[in-house]
Design an enzyme around this catalytic site. Structure first.
Site, PDB file in Angstrom:
ATOM      1  N   GLY A   1     136.816   0.328 -33.482  1.00  0.00           N
ATOM      2  CA  GLY A   1     137.808   0.873 -32.556  1.00  0.00           C
ATOM      3  C   GLY A   1     139.130   1.139 -33.231  1.00  0.00           C
ATOM      4  N   ASN A   2     140.041   1.710 -32.477  1.00  0.00           N
ATOM      5  CA  ASN A   2     141.384   1.997 -32.964  1.00  0.00           C
ATOM      6  C   ASN A   2     142.385   1.041 -32.347  1.00  0.00           C
ATOM      7  OD1 ASN A   2     141.396   4.414 -34.630  1.00  0.00           O
ATOM      8  ND2 ASN A   2     140.609   5.455 -32.831  1.00  0.00           N
ATOM      9  N   ARG A   3     143.482   0.830 -33.027  1.00  0.00           N
ATOM     10  CA  ARG A   3     144.576   0.066 -32.430  1.00  0.00           C
ATOM     11  C   ARG A   3     145.337   0.993 -31.498  1.00  0.00           C
ATOM     12  NH1 ARG A   3     148.004  -2.760 -37.035  1.00  0.00           N
ATOM     13  NH2 ARG A   3     149.307  -3.257 -35.247  1.00  0.00           N
TER      14      ARG A   3
ATOM     15  N   ALA B   1     143.663   7.331 -28.548  1.00  0.00           N
ATOM     16  CA  ALA B   1     143.319   7.183 -29.965  1.00  0.00           C
ATOM     17  C   ALA B   1     141.795   7.140 -30.039  1.00  0.00           C
ATOM     18  CB  ALA B   1     143.928   5.904 -30.521  1.00  0.00           C
ATOM     19  N   VAL B   2     141.226   8.316 -30.071  1.00  0.00           N
ATOM     20  CA  VAL B   2     139.762   8.429 -30.038  1.00  0.00           C
ATOM     21  C   VAL B   2     139.211   8.062 -31.414  1.00  0.00           C
ATOM     22  CG1 VAL B   2     137.837   9.989 -29.544  1.00  0.00           C
ATOM     23  CG2 VAL B   2     140.050  10.374 -28.430  1.00  0.00           C
TER      24      VAL B   2
END
Ligand code: C5P
Length: 214
Positions: free
Chosen positions: A28-30, A94-95
């Site tokens: 995942g993204n932050r 934030a894909v």
């Protein structure tokens, strides 16, 4: 004086996406989702019909917004396209750019000294919208960069056929992901405007002023 948005339909994406490796792990993204939620809240307050497509975040739904919760990039894409047509799409999410090729139905066990994870590209929602028959008339992207912000942002503006892109430098104290404050530089073909540093709620208002000048 902010422009009223009654009768406008605005789709906002916010937060990260989680791409599952197995039932207990993900890539995942932050992203806290605060910027996108602030944009959704501000647009709803101005009278717009707002669809907020939210990745996994722990934030309260803004008053007046219709929230669709998703987890992965593929689910976010589905929800965004299902929400069309719209006057504007503001892609603050934030894909994740990559997703595991073979998510495991069972927990991956700790066996070898190394583990190779094969990732494949996710659909670029924003770029797809740029060439879609139902392309919203105002297409706004975000760009989080660790350096060379102006160059990367302007490149994305052109490549994804956007009307506007809001860029911010990440990895700088007091800016970016989790905080309540941020600083943006908004680019459009032929112009730019620096916004902040300011609370994300304030930046959301100023961004809407640029997206809907009248
Ligand atoms: O290219 P980059 O991922 O930095 O672009 C960021 C912008 O593109 C954001 O507005 C983000 O929501 C959008 N994006 C998207 N689909 C992806 C990746 C990014 O819509 N798969």
């Amino acid at each position: 004086m902010s422009v009223p948005l009654d009768g406008r339909r605005i789709v906002v994406s916010a937060g990260p996406t989680y791409e599952d490796i197995d039932p207990v792990r993900f890539v995942g993204n932050r992203s806290s989702g605060k910027m996108g939620f602030a944009v959704a809240a501000a647009a709803a307050r101005r009278g717009a019909e707002v669809v907020l497509v939210a990745g996994p975040v722990a934030l309260a739904t803004p008053a007046g917004a219709r929230r669709v919760d998703v987890r992965s990039a593929a689910q976010m894409r589905e929800a965004v396209f299902a929400a069309l047509p719209a006057d504007a799409y503001i892609g603050a999410a934030a894909v994740a750019d990559y997703t595991p090729r073979h998510p495991s139905p069972d927990k991956v066990k700790k066996t070898g000294e190394t583990l190779v994870l094969e990732l494949v590209r996710t659909p670029d929602i924003l770029a797809e919208l740029g060439v879609h028959a139902l392309r919203p008339r105002r297409l706004v992207g975000f760009a989080a960069e660790t350096g060379d912000v102006a160059r990367y942002a302007q490149d994305k503006l052109a490549r994804k056929r956007l009307d506007m892109i809001a860029a911010n430098r990440v990895g700088v104290a007091g800016q970016g992901f989790e905080g309540d404050d941020n600083a943006l530089v908004v680019y459009w073909p032929g112009g730019e405007r620096a916004l902040g540093p300011a609370p994300k709620t304030e930046l959301a208002e100023r961004l809407l002023d640029l997206v809907f000048p009248d």
